[in-house]
Design a protein around this motif. Structure first.
Motif, PDB file in Angstrom:
ATOM      1  N   THR A  13      72.235  17.171  41.868  1.00 13.07           N
ATOM      2  CA  THR A  13      72.464  15.969  41.061  1.00 13.07           C
ATOM      3  C   THR A  13      71.473  15.911  39.906  1.00 13.07           C
ATOM      4  O   THR A  13      71.834  15.560  38.768  1.00 13.07           O
ATOM      5  CB  THR A  13      72.341  14.713  41.941  1.00 13.07           C
ATOM      6  OG1 THR A  13      73.296  14.802  43.016  1.00 13.07           O
ATOM      7  CG2 THR A  13      72.621  13.449  41.139  1.00 13.07           C
ATOM      8  N   TRP A  14      70.217  16.272  40.170  1.00  8.85           N
ATOM      9  CA  TRP A  14      69.241  16.393  39.088  1.00  8.85           C
ATOM     10  C   TRP A  14      69.655  17.498  38.121  1.00  8.85           C
ATOM     11  O   TRP A  14      69.660  17.317  36.904  1.00  8.85           O
ATOM     12  CB  TRP A  14      67.845  16.669  39.648  1.00  8.85           C
ATOM     13  CG  TRP A  14      66.945  17.441  38.718  1.00  8.85           C
ATOM     14  CD1 TRP A  14      66.480  18.700  38.888  1.00  8.85           C
ATOM     15  CD2 TRP A  14      66.408  17.001  37.459  1.00  8.85           C
ATOM     16  NE1 TRP A  14      65.698  19.093  37.832  1.00  8.85           N
ATOM     17  CE2 TRP A  14      65.634  18.067  36.933  1.00  8.85           C
ATOM     18  CE3 TRP A  14      66.506  15.822  36.714  1.00  8.85           C
ATOM     19  CZ2 TRP A  14      64.961  17.986  35.724  1.00  8.85           C
ATOM     20  CZ3 TRP A  14      65.837  15.742  35.494  1.00  8.85           C
ATOM     21  CH2 TRP A  14      65.076  16.802  35.014  1.00  8.85           C
ATOM     22  N   GLY A  15      70.043  18.652  38.666  1.00 14.41           N
ATOM     23  CA  GLY A  15      70.357  19.802  37.829  1.00 14.41           C
ATOM     24  C   GLY A  15      71.498  19.548  36.862  1.00 14.41           C
ATOM     25  O   GLY A  15      71.409  19.910  35.677  1.00 14.41           O
ATOM     26  N   VAL A  16      72.574  18.922  37.333  1.00 14.35           N
ATOM     27  CA  VAL A  16      73.717  18.706  36.438  1.00 14.35           C
ATOM     28  C   VAL A  16      73.424  17.629  35.404  1.00 14.35           C
ATOM     29  O   VAL A  16      74.121  17.542  34.380  1.00 14.35           O
ATOM     30  CB  VAL A  16      75.002  18.347  37.222  1.00 14.35           C
ATOM     31  CG1 VAL A  16      75.381  19.458  38.175  1.00 14.35           C
ATOM     32  CG2 VAL A  16      74.864  17.023  37.969  1.00 14.35           C
ATOM     33  N   HIS A  17      72.384  16.819  35.652  1.00  9.89           N
ATOM     34  CA  HIS A  17      72.062  15.751  34.694  1.00  9.89           C
ATOM     35  C   HIS A  17      70.872  16.097  33.793  1.00  9.89           C
ATOM     36  O   HIS A  17      70.383  15.210  33.076  1.00  9.89           O
ATOM     37  CB  HIS A  17      71.805  14.435  35.437  1.00  9.89           C
ATOM     38  CG  HIS A  17      73.064  13.740  35.844  1.00  9.89           C
ATOM     39  ND1 HIS A  17      73.931  13.192  34.920  1.00  9.89           N
ATOM     40  CD2 HIS A  17      73.618  13.533  37.066  1.00  9.89           C
ATOM     41  CE1 HIS A  17      74.959  12.651  35.562  1.00  9.89           C
ATOM     42  NE2 HIS A  17      74.804  12.855  36.865  1.00  9.89           N
ATOM     43  N   VAL A  18      70.424  17.349  33.810  1.00 11.24           N
ATOM     44  CA  VAL A  18      69.376  17.740  32.856  1.00 11.24           C
ATOM     45  C   VAL A  18      69.836  17.505  31.414  1.00 11.24           C
ATOM     46  O   VAL A  18      69.088  16.929  30.601  1.00 11.24           O
ATOM     47  CB  VAL A  18      68.946  19.203  33.081  1.00 11.24           C
ATOM     48  CG1 VAL A  18      68.078  19.699  31.922  1.00 11.24           C
ATOM     49  CG2 VAL A  18      68.177  19.335  34.390  1.00 11.24           C
TER      50      VAL A  18
END
Length: 381
Positions: free
Chosen positions: A26-31
């Motif tokens: 979830t963090w990765g796709v929202h970088v």
């Protein structure tokens, strides 16, 4: 409630690893979302990642004692829920300071969450007498694939970025609290008796930690930069870009679910050497061929190559004579996170002054180093 069984604890642990993977995805796709929301360059994004790494490294200095004193079950419940809260508020404010606090909390709580789960996994391996660590970590990768896959659908669903963050973290927090009730409530008395913070490991632990750093730098680079690379350097739309993370995590999950079978038949140092070569080759393919679909294939090869690095190293660290499992894992994880902490800023700095393609070349270099260092670091394994 009756005492948890080993079978129930194993199922609960798989759920927890799945949630941890989903949070990272979830963090990765929202970088890219974070980058746009705060108006950042690559260096600003890298600083946020550095702050997370500082939080992780600080917490890991005390992880063995904390997990040993309270037990994996309590730490997983508290730190898993706190990690969910940190991801939920990534873009909740217009101020970079808010992002910095969220990343600091996520780094610190996420690392304690990680050590508690790996300590529990080591205990379940001991009780069952079977190699299970790779399968447990496979659920982390499966969670990453699910989180990235769901993230790729968000634009089509018309769900806002903040709505996605709240939905994903709310469901994750509920799963953490439910699953933690079925974990083994066994504190590590040897670790709990130690009152001094973790110092720089020496000997075999240091060698294992260096190898972990090589693997985690490569793994963390994909988590943090793959989606942005697909959007900026491969001109992919948001849905296709998110598939980079999903492709990497899916292949890593497949490698880990088969990893326990492989570990039972292959020497750790040989497995580590092959892992580094495959990861380096996959990343080279991503960087050399200007095609989004070839990049997805390359990310899958990287995921397969890195799939058993952490399970093998954590399992080895938990079985060293005279070292409490939680302390062994925390020591190796500490060195590994130190490497991963330096990796994203280094990639961001190179990207800021050259290109993200050149920055990600670091993954190839470190994967090759990991392959070359495997024989010496795992000599006794």
């Amino acid at each position: 409630m009756s005492a948890p069984s080993v079978t129930g604890a194993a199922f609960a642990l798989r759920t927890q690893f799945f949630v941890m993977g989903l949070l990272f995805a979830t963090w990765g796709v929202h970088v890219p979302t974070v980058k746009a929301h705060y108006g950042l360059g690559e260096q600003g994004v890298a600083l946020a990642m550095l702050i997370s790494g500082v939080g992780a490294l600080t917490a890991l200095a005390h992880a063995g004692r904390i997990v040993g004193r309270h037990g994996p079950r309590v730490i997983a419940a508290v730190m898993g829920t706190a990690s969910c809260a940190a991801i939920a508020v990534l873009i909740a404010t217009p101020y970079y300071a808010g992002l910095a606090v969220a990343m600091l909390v996520f780094g610190a709580c996420g690392s304690l969450f990680d050590v508690s789960l790996s300590s529990e996994a080591s205990e379940i391996e001991r009780l069952t007498g079977k190699p299970l660590m790779s399968g447990f970590h496979g659920m982390f990768s499966l969670g990453g694939m699910a989180g990235a896959g769901f993230g790729s659908l968000v634009p089509a669903m018309g769900l806002s970025a903040q709505g996605h963050l709240l939905l994903a973290t709310g469901a994750s927090a509920a799963a953490v609290l439910m699953a933690s009730r079925f974990m083994l409530p066994v504190p590590d008395k040897a670790a709990a008796a130690e009152h001094h913070p973790l110092s720089l490991p020496r000997g075999p632990l240091l060698l294992l930690g260096v190898l972990a750093a090589m693997g985690l730098i490569a793994e963390g680079a994909i988590y943090d930069w793959s989606v942005l690379f697909m959007k900026q350097d491969r001109a992919s739309d948001a849905s296709t870009a998110a598939l980079a993370y999903a492709s990497f995590s899916g292949a890593m999950a497949a490698g880990r679910f088969g990893g326990d079978w492989v570990r039972a038949r292959m020497q750790p140092r040989r497995l580590m050497r092959a892992s580094g070569v495959l990861a380096a080759g996959g990343m080279a393919l991503v960087l050399a061929v200007n095609s989004p679909w070839v990049s997805l294939l390359g990310y899958a090869l990287v995921g397969l190559g890195l799939s058993n690095v952490v399970p093998v190293l954590f399992s080895a660290a938990s079985q060293l004579p005279g070292v409490a499992p939680a302390h062994g894992i925390a020591a190796v994880a500490g060195v590994g996170y130190a490497g991963m902490m330096a990796g994203p800023p280094l990639i961001g700095l190179i990207a800021q002054h050259s290109s993200l393609t050149m920055g990600l070349l670091v993954v190839v270099v470190f994967a090759i180093f990991m392959a070359l260092a495997a024989k010496r670091a795992l000599r006794a394994a």
